[in-house]
Design a protein around this motif. Sequence first.
Motif, PDB file in Angstrom:
ATOM      1  N   THR A  82       0.864  -1.172   0.000  1.00 50.29           N
ATOM      2  CA  THR A  82       0.000   0.000   0.000  1.00 50.29           C
ATOM      3  C   THR A  82       0.902   1.223   0.000  1.00 50.29           C
ATOM      4  OG1 THR A  82      -1.670  -1.174   1.292  1.00 50.29           O
ATOM      5  CG2 THR A  82      -1.871   1.224   1.158  1.00 50.29           C
ATOM      6  N   GLY A  83       1.019   1.880  -1.138  1.00 51.99           N
ATOM      7  CA  GLY A  83       1.941   3.002  -1.230  1.00 51.99           C
ATOM      8  C   GLY A  83       3.362   2.527  -1.009  1.00 51.99           C
ATOM      9  N   ASN A  84       4.062   3.158  -0.068  1.00 52.47           N
ATOM     10  CA  ASN A  84       5.427   2.753   0.253  1.00 52.47           C
ATOM     11  C   ASN A  84       5.481   1.776   1.411  1.00 52.47           C
ATOM     12  OD1 ASN A  84       6.632   4.400  -1.714  1.00 52.47           O
ATOM     13  ND2 ASN A  84       6.451   6.208  -0.376  1.00 52.47           N
ATOM     14  N   ASP A  85       4.309   1.386   1.920  1.00 55.28           N
ATOM     15  CA  ASP A  85       4.256   0.446   3.041  1.00 55.28           C
ATOM     16  C   ASP A  85       4.007  -0.963   2.523  1.00 55.28           C
ATOM     17  OD1 ASP A  85       4.593   2.556   4.694  1.00 55.28           O
ATOM     18  OD2 ASP A  85       2.521   2.648   5.403  1.00 55.28           O
ATOM     19  N   SER A  86       4.384  -1.934   3.307  1.00 58.34           N
ATOM     20  CA  SER A  86       4.062  -3.319   2.987  1.00 58.34           C
ATOM     21  C   SER A  86       3.495  -3.975   4.228  1.00 58.34           C
ATOM     22  CB  SER A  86       5.296  -4.074   2.506  1.00 58.34           C
ATOM     23  OG  SER A  86       6.286  -4.111   3.507  1.00 58.34           O
ATOM     24  N   LYS A  87       2.583  -4.884   4.019  1.00 61.42           N
ATOM     25  CA  LYS A  87       1.885  -5.534   5.129  1.00 61.42           C
ATOM     26  C   LYS A  87       2.039  -7.038   4.992  1.00 61.42           C
ATOM     27  CE  LYS A  87       0.139  -1.344   5.357  1.00 61.42           C
ATOM     28  NZ  LYS A  87       0.642  -0.330   6.297  1.00 61.42           N
ATOM     29  N   ALA A  88       2.244  -7.714   6.086  1.00 59.82           N
ATOM     30  CA  ALA A  88       2.331  -9.164   6.047  1.00 59.82           C
ATOM     31  C   ALA A  88       1.647  -9.723   7.274  1.00 59.82           C
ATOM     32  CB  ALA A  88       3.782  -9.622   6.005  1.00 59.82           C
ATOM     33  N   GLY A  89       0.679 -10.603   7.056  1.00 55.75           N
ATOM     34  CA  GLY A  89      -0.004 -11.254   8.168  1.00 55.75           C
ATOM     35  C   GLY A  89       0.000 -12.754   7.968  1.00 55.75           C
ATOM     36  N   ILE A  90       0.276 -13.484   9.033  1.00 53.19           N
ATOM     37  CA  ILE A  90       0.270 -14.939   8.929  1.00 53.19           C
ATOM     38  C   ILE A  90      -0.421 -15.558  10.150  1.00 53.19           C
ATOM     39  CG2 ILE A  90       2.408 -14.984   7.593  1.00 53.19           C
ATOM     40  CD1 ILE A  90       3.853 -15.995  10.071  1.00 53.19           C
ATOM     41  N   GLU A  91      -0.897 -16.765   9.950  1.00 51.43           N
ATOM     42  CA  GLU A  91      -1.442 -17.572  11.041  1.00 51.43           C
ATOM     43  C   GLU A  91      -0.699 -18.908  11.033  1.00 51.43           C
ATOM     44  OE1 GLU A  91      -5.856 -18.011  11.766  1.00 51.43           O
ATOM     45  OE2 GLU A  91      -5.381 -20.075  11.145  1.00 51.43           O
ATOM     46  N   ILE A  92      -0.228 -19.332  12.191  1.00 53.73           N
ATOM     47  CA  ILE A  92       0.529 -20.576  12.289  1.00 53.73           C
ATOM     48  C   ILE A  92      -0.145 -21.498  13.305  1.00 53.73           C
ATOM     49  CG2 ILE A  92       2.778 -21.636  12.718  1.00 53.73           C
ATOM     50  CD1 ILE A  92       4.035 -18.878  12.425  1.00 53.73           C
ATOM     51  N   THR A  93      -0.310 -22.763  12.938  1.00 50.94           N
ATOM     52  CA  THR A  93      -0.706 -23.792  13.888  1.00 50.94           C
ATOM     53  C   THR A  93       0.483 -24.722  14.074  1.00 50.94           C
ATOM     54  OG1 THR A  93      -3.029 -23.696  13.252  1.00 50.94           O
ATOM     55  CG2 THR A  93      -2.298 -25.681  14.387  1.00 50.94           C
ATOM     56  N   TYR A  94       0.934 -24.855  15.320  1.00 51.88           N
ATOM     57  CA  TYR A  94       2.165 -25.582  15.592  1.00 51.88           C
ATOM     58  C   TYR A  94       2.007 -26.434  16.846  1.00 51.88           C
ATOM     59  CZ  TYR A  94       2.715 -21.867  19.048  1.00 51.88           C
ATOM     60  OH  TYR A  94       2.500 -20.997  20.099  1.00 51.88           O
ATOM     61  N   VAL A  96      -1.617 -19.179  16.408  1.00 53.92           N
ATOM     62  CA  VAL A  96      -1.381 -17.762  16.685  1.00 53.92           C
ATOM     63  C   VAL A  96      -1.544 -16.955  15.412  1.00 53.92           C
ATOM     64  CG1 VAL A  96       0.186 -18.222  18.610  1.00 53.92           C
ATOM     65  CG2 VAL A  96       1.112 -17.971  16.298  1.00 53.92           C
ATOM     66  N   CYS A  97      -1.800 -15.676  15.581  1.00 55.70           N
ATOM     67  CA  CYS A  97      -1.959 -14.735  14.477  1.00 55.70           C
ATOM     68  C   CYS A  97      -0.908 -13.639  14.628  1.00 55.70           C
ATOM     69  CB  CYS A  97      -3.368 -14.139  14.514  1.00 55.70           C
ATOM     70  SG  CYS A  97      -3.715 -12.965  13.185  1.00 55.70           S
ATOM     71  N   LEU A  98      -0.096 -13.431  13.610  1.00 52.34           N
ATOM     72  CA  LEU A  98       1.034 -12.510  13.699  1.00 52.34           C
ATOM     73  C   LEU A  98       1.064 -11.585  12.490  1.00 52.34           C
ATOM     74  CD1 LEU A  98       3.698 -15.252  14.508  1.00 52.34           C
ATOM     75  CD2 LEU A  98       2.394 -13.926  16.178  1.00 52.34           C
ATOM     76  N   GLU A  99       1.585 -10.374  12.710  1.00 51.62           N
ATOM     77  CA  GLU A  99       1.674  -9.439  11.584  1.00 51.62           C
ATOM     78  C   GLU A  99       2.817  -8.463  11.773  1.00 51.62           C
ATOM     79  OE1 GLU A  99      -1.172  -6.591   8.802  1.00 51.62           O
ATOM     80  OE2 GLU A  99      -2.036  -7.893  10.331  1.00 51.62           O
ATOM     81  N   VAL A 100       3.388  -8.061  10.652  1.00 48.24           N
ATOM     82  CA  VAL A 100       4.388  -6.986  10.619  1.00 48.24           C
ATOM     83  C   VAL A 100       3.990  -6.003   9.529  1.00 48.24           C
ATOM     84  CG1 VAL A 100       6.773  -6.381  10.092  1.00 48.24           C
ATOM     85  CG2 VAL A 100       6.303  -8.382  11.497  1.00 48.24           C
ATOM     86  N   HIS A 101       3.973  -4.725   9.881  1.00 47.65           N
ATOM     87  CA  HIS A 101       3.775  -3.667   8.899  1.00 47.65           C
ATOM     88  C   HIS A 101       5.090  -2.932   8.707  1.00 47.65           C
ATOM     89  CE1 HIS A 101      -0.856  -3.140   9.564  1.00 47.65           C
ATOM     90  NE2 HIS A 101      -0.522  -4.338   9.134  1.00 47.65           N
ATOM     91  N   LYS A 102       5.496  -2.775   7.487  1.00 49.70           N
ATOM     92  CA  LYS A 102       6.648  -1.928   7.187  1.00 49.70           C
ATOM     93  C   LYS A 102       6.139  -0.498   7.083  1.00 49.70           C
ATOM     94  CE  LYS A 102      10.371  -1.180   3.857  1.00 49.70           C
ATOM     95  NZ  LYS A 102       9.977   0.175   3.404  1.00 49.70           N
ATOM     96  N   GLU A 103       6.582   0.337   8.014  1.00 50.64           N
ATOM     97  CA  GLU A 103       6.144   1.735   8.052  1.00 50.64           C
ATOM     98  C   GLU A 103       7.377   2.605   7.890  1.00 50.64           C
ATOM     99  OE1 GLU A 103       4.211   1.784  11.806  1.00 50.64           O
ATOM    100  OE2 GLU A 103       2.558   0.509  11.138  1.00 50.64           O
TER     101      GLU A 103
END
Length: 271
Positions: free
Chosen positions: A127-139, A199-206
Amino acid sequence: MKRGCICNSVANDGPTEVFMKFAKILLFSLIAFSFVNCVELFQSKKKKDNTDALLAALFVAPNCGSGSVSDAAGKGTRYQFSGCSGDVTATLRAFGFTANGVSFGGGLQGTSNSSTILTNASSLSETGNDSKAGIEITYIMNQADSTVDALIQSTPSFIGPGVQLSPTVAKWLDSATAADFVTTASKPWTSSVGVPKTVCLEVHKENSKGHIFGWSIPCNLANRSTYEFEEEDATIKGGITDGRIGLKINKAVIQSITIYTTKLGLNKSIQ
């Protein structure tokens, strides 16, 4: 009974009759040869079709494969590993991952931080100059000292921001260094040794930094009005083109991973 009847017949025939008899023999031989080749060709095609069918069956095995996801958390792709068997490298390559030091056994079995999987291309939305990443892991954690490092904007060399999971708590990763969440501290949860945990995890590049956050529950159940654990200003190495998803699987099993291509975050927020 006369002997050598064919020879006698040929000898008694004229040139035209001899030619016609040999032409018939040659034609019959060509037809027989073509028939044999057609049978062999059909059998080869049948073998290939059977091989293709077998491969297709493997990839649609229960709990082994990938499929689209669309839920309250957004849209993405879920990769199921708990039912997979056979050649782990080839199977994960078909799913879009490179792998090292992992095996199939109720999921992706890893024995140390050298047991890794990595998407073979960027999996981030932009989104513009930002990037978004979301994941869900079952472990499943195998031991009390098990860990899973989820690098959610990883470079090919596994450097990037993310979350380190242990049996009872989450820590944030600045590059590859784990530390306690401070902005919003992670509260301990019930041990995941020997039992599945999602779990549900996310990183936004801002701009040039990463905003890390998440929940200790599936993404579609997460309360979008607040984060369960959070940290800001994580270091991001490389650019958006290095935005891969990487896991280090230390004494743990990954049953599934969902990679969302739409951002999670707070409701109507791009934090």
